[in-house]
Design a protein around this motif. Structure first.
Motif, PDB file in Angstrom:
ATOM      1  N   ALA A  44       0.774  -1.389   0.036  1.00  0.00           N
ATOM      2  CA  ALA A  44      -0.048  -0.038   0.053  1.00  0.00           C
ATOM      3  C   ALA A  44       0.751   1.300   0.002  1.00  0.00           C
ATOM      4  O   ALA A  44       2.084   1.055   0.421  1.00  0.00           O
ATOM      5  N   ASP A  45       0.161   2.339  -0.717  1.00  0.00           N
ATOM      6  CA  ASP A  45       1.328   3.415  -0.721  1.00  0.00           C
ATOM      7  C   ASP A  45       1.088   4.263   0.809  1.00  0.00           C
ATOM      8  O   ASP A  45       0.113   4.286   1.518  1.00  0.00           O
ATOM      9  N   LYS A  46       2.236   5.222   0.869  1.00  0.00           N
ATOM     10  CA  LYS A  46       2.251   6.003   2.180  1.00  0.00           C
ATOM     11  C   LYS A  46       1.169   6.825   2.323  1.00  0.00           C
ATOM     12  O   LYS A  46       0.690   7.031   3.538  1.00  0.00           O
ATOM     13  N   ASP A  47       0.179   7.329   1.424  1.00  0.00           N
ATOM     14  CA  ASP A  47      -0.631   8.263   1.722  1.00  0.00           C
ATOM     15  C   ASP A  47      -1.935   7.684   2.116  1.00  0.00           C
ATOM     16  O   ASP A  47      -2.924   8.123   3.044  1.00  0.00           O
ATOM     17  N   ARG A  48      -2.132   6.308   1.801  1.00  0.00           N
ATOM     18  CA  ARG A  48      -3.048   5.549   2.577  1.00  0.00           C
ATOM     19  C   ARG A  48      -3.125   5.216   3.799  1.00  0.00           C
ATOM     20  O   ARG A  48      -4.190   5.260   4.733  1.00  0.00           O
ATOM     21  N   PHE A  49      -1.789   5.143   4.313  1.00  0.00           N
ATOM     22  CA  PHE A  49      -1.857   4.971   5.988  1.00  0.00           C
ATOM     23  C   PHE A  49      -2.043   6.385   6.588  1.00  0.00           C
ATOM     24  O   PHE A  49      -2.651   6.340   7.245  1.00  0.00           O
ATOM     25  N   LEU A  50      -1.536   7.397   5.829  1.00  0.00           N
ATOM     26  CA  LEU A  50      -1.682   8.813   6.421  1.00  0.00           C
ATOM     27  C   LEU A  50      -3.368   8.902   6.644  1.00  0.00           C
ATOM     28  O   LEU A  50      -3.840   9.625   7.542  1.00  0.00           O
ATOM     29  N   ARG A  51      -4.103   8.693   5.787  1.00  0.00           N
ATOM     30  CA  ARG A  51      -5.486   8.732   5.604  1.00  0.00           C
ATOM     31  C   ARG A  51      -6.262   8.023   6.546  1.00  0.00           C
ATOM     32  O   ARG A  51      -6.987   8.410   7.421  1.00  0.00           O
ATOM     33  N   MET A  52      -5.578   6.831   7.060  1.00  0.00           N
ATOM     34  CA  MET A  52      -6.095   6.087   8.241  1.00  0.00           C
ATOM     35  C   MET A  52      -5.803   6.881   9.454  1.00  0.00           C
ATOM     36  O   MET A  52      -6.605   7.216  10.357  1.00  0.00           O
ATOM     37  N   GLU A  89     -10.803   3.941  16.163  1.00  0.00           N
ATOM     38  CA  GLU A  89     -10.974   4.743  14.808  1.00  0.00           C
ATOM     39  C   GLU A  89     -10.202   4.718  13.674  1.00  0.00           C
ATOM     40  O   GLU A  89     -10.684   4.913  12.696  1.00  0.00           O
ATOM     41  N   THR A  90      -8.706   4.533  13.977  1.00  0.00           N
ATOM     42  CA  THR A  90      -7.980   4.587  12.894  1.00  0.00           C
ATOM     43  C   THR A  90      -8.424   3.379  11.989  1.00  0.00           C
ATOM     44  O   THR A  90      -8.331   3.258  10.804  1.00  0.00           O
ATOM     45  N   VAL A  91      -8.375   2.085  12.721  1.00  0.00           N
ATOM     46  CA  VAL A  91      -8.764   0.778  11.830  1.00  0.00           C
ATOM     47  C   VAL A  91      -9.816   0.778  11.312  1.00  0.00           C
ATOM     48  O   VAL A  91     -10.150   0.261  10.104  1.00  0.00           O
ATOM     49  N   ALA A  92     -10.896   1.613  11.708  1.00  0.00           N
ATOM     50  CA  ALA A  92     -12.251   1.571  11.078  1.00  0.00           C
ATOM     51  C   ALA A  92     -11.923   2.379   9.914  1.00  0.00           C
ATOM     52  O   ALA A  92     -12.990   2.289   8.743  1.00  0.00           O
ATOM     53  N   VAL A  93     -11.408   3.337   9.328  1.00  0.00           N
ATOM     54  CA  VAL A  93     -11.110   4.013   8.258  1.00  0.00           C
ATOM     55  C   VAL A  93     -10.877   2.963   7.091  1.00  0.00           C
ATOM     56  O   VAL A  93     -11.330   3.304   5.936  1.00  0.00           O
ATOM     57  N   ASP A  94     -10.020   2.240   7.314  1.00  0.00           N
ATOM     58  CA  ASP A  94      -9.696   1.250   6.005  1.00  0.00           C
ATOM     59  C   ASP A  94      -9.565  -0.352   6.554  1.00  0.00           C
ATOM     60  O   ASP A  94      -8.605  -0.757   6.786  1.00  0.00           O
TER      61      ASP A  94
END
Ligand SMILES: [Zn+2]
Length: 362
Positions: free
Chosen positions: A280-288, A319-324
Motif C-alpha cells: 500500500a502507498d504511504k498516503d493510504r496510511f496517512l489517511r487512516m 477509530e484508525t482501523v475503522a477507516v480502512d
C-alpha cells in the motif's frame, strides 16, 4: 511560485540544503504566506525585501554572527518553516478532503528575559509562559529565536546556532499539534469558549505529532540532529523504536506526555512500515491516521466522558482501523507488538504487559 532554500531530510546535521520552488507569496518584510499557513519573524527588520529569496542558512546565525549572516539565517528560517508546514498541511488537508483552519507560525517569540530555543503550539487561554499578545482563535505555532550552539560535528563542521526554524523536526512537530487540535481535539476544546482553550497536551497528541514528523522526514530518528548523542532508549531522544511498549507507560500527566507519546508514535511507525511492506502507498496510511483522529473528535458524548475517552490508546486505535478495514489486520498486528489492543484501557494494557513479562522472568 518562488525559489527558496530549505533543508531536505536526506543529509547529516540539519539536512541537505536544496533549492525548491514553492507556491507561497511574500506578504510582509519578514512574512511568507499561502492558504494553509502564514510564517512571520516577529523580531522586525526587512528580511525579504530584496529581489533574491535564495538565502544562506549561515550556520543558524546567532549572537556571534555578523549582522549580514544573522539576517540571512533568519530569512532562511522563514522559508524552511513555511516549506515544511505547507508540505504537511497540504497532505493532511487532502487526506481529510477539507482544509484545516489556517495556521499562524511566529518566529522569534518569548526572547526576553532570556533566549528561547524551543517551540510550542498555543490557543487563546491559560498558558505557561503567559502569552504577551492576543492569539489567533484557530491556534498559533511559536518558535524561539534560538538559545545555544550545537556541539561541533565530529567531521569538523562549524558550530551551528540551533535556531528552531532551521530544525525541520521542531517545525513539523508543532504543526502536528495544530492538526491534532482540529481533528481528534483531545482536550475537547471545541466545546470550550474561544478565549478559554486548554493548552495541555496528552500522550496521543505528542505521539501523533512525532509520528507525523517521522512520516514527513522519512526517518524514525526525528531529533537526531540535536539529541543524537543520547542513547537510543533515552526517553528524551524520542526515537520511534520497536521496544517502546505499553509496559513503559507512566501514569499521570505533567512532563510524561512526550515519553508516553513515544509509545504511540513508535506503534504508528511499526504499523506504517508493515503497511508499506504490504504494497500500500504511504498516503493510504496517512489517511487512516488523519481520518481516525477526525473520527475520535467527532463524537457527542458528555464532555467529561469524552475527555477521558480521547486519552485512551485503544479508542484512537479503533477509530484508525475503522477507516480502512482491508488494512485493519496489518495495523492491529503491528500495534499489538507495542502492547496496544482494542477494548482495553491504558492502565489495563500496561498491567497486562507487565504481568506477561513477570511470567517470562520467573
Ligand atoms: Zn508562545
Amino acid at each position: 511560485m518562488i525559489a527558496i532554500m530549505v533543508y531536505r531530510p536526506d543529509g547529516p546535521g540539519p539536512g541537505r540544503l536544496s533549492e525548491v520552488r514553492l507556491d507561497v507569496g511574500v506578504t510582509g518584510p519578514a512574512e511568507m504566506s499561502c492558504a494553509e499557513v502564514t510564517v512571520r519573524d516577529e523580531r522586525g527588520g526587512d528580511l525579504l525585501g530584496g529581489p533574491d529569496l535564495v538565502f544562506d542558512p549561515a550556520a543558524g546565525g546567532g549572537p556571534l554572527a555578523t549582522a549580514q549572516a544573522e539576517r540571512q539565517a533568519r530569512a532562511f528560517g522563514i522559508g524552511n518553516a513555511v516549506y515544511w508546514a505547507q508540505q504537511l498541511l497540504r497532505r493532511v488537508n487532502s487526506a481529510l478532503r477539507h482544509p484545516l483552519p489556517p495556521l499562524l507560525l511566529r518566529i522569534g517569540m518569548h526572547g526576553t528575559p532570556s533566549r528561547w530555543g524551543g517551540g510550542h503550539y498555543r490557543l487563546p487561554g491559560v498558558a505557561s509562559p503567559a502569552e504577551p499578545n492576543q492569539l489567533s482563535a484557530t491556534g498559533e505555532v511559536h518558535l524561539g529565536g534560538g538559545r545555544a550552539y550545537l556541539p561541533k560535528a565530529k567531521d569538523g563542521g562549524n558550530a551551528y546556532f540551533h535556531a528552531p526554524a532551521h530544525n525541520s523536526a521542531i517545525v513539523l512537530h508543532e504543526v502536528g499539534h495544530h492538526i491534532c487540535r482540529h481533528t481528534a481535539d483531545f482536550r475537547v476544546n471545541r466545546r470550550r469558549p474561544a478565549g478559554d482553550q486548554h493548552n495541555g497536551k496528552i500522550a496521543l497528541d505528542e505521539g501523533t505529532s512525532d509520528f507525523l514528523t517521522a512520516f514527513m522526514l522519512g526517518t524514525p530518528d526525528i531529533y537526531r540532529w540535536q539529541r543524537g548523542q543520547l542513547p537510543p532508549t533515552d526517553p528524551r531522544r524520542r526515537l520511534l523504536r520497536a521496544g517502546a511498549t505499553m509496559a513503559h507507560l507512566r501514569p499521570g500527566s505533567g512532563g510524561l506526555a512526550h515519553s508516553n507519546g513515544t509509545i504511540w508514535a513508535s506503534a504508528l511507525w511499526t504499523a506504517y512500515q508493515r503497511v508499506l511492506d504490504s504494497g500500500a502507498d504511504k498516503d493510504r496510511f496517512l489517511r487512516m491516521v488523519i481520518r481516525g483522529m477526525a473520527g475520535l473528535g467527532a463524537t457527542e458524548a458528555p464532555t467529561a466522558d469524552e475527555q477521558f475517552r480521547r486519552t485512551q490508546f485503544c479508542e484512537l486505535l479503533a477509530e484508525t482501523v475503522a477507516v480502512d478495514p482491508a488494512l485493519a489486520p496489518t495495523v492491529l498486528a503491528a500495534m499489538a507488538e507495542h502492547g496496544i489492543k482494542p477494548d482495553t484501557s491504558n492502565v489495563e494494557l500496561r498491567e497486562q504487559l507487565r504481568a506477561d513479562r513477570a511470567r517470562v522472568v520467573h
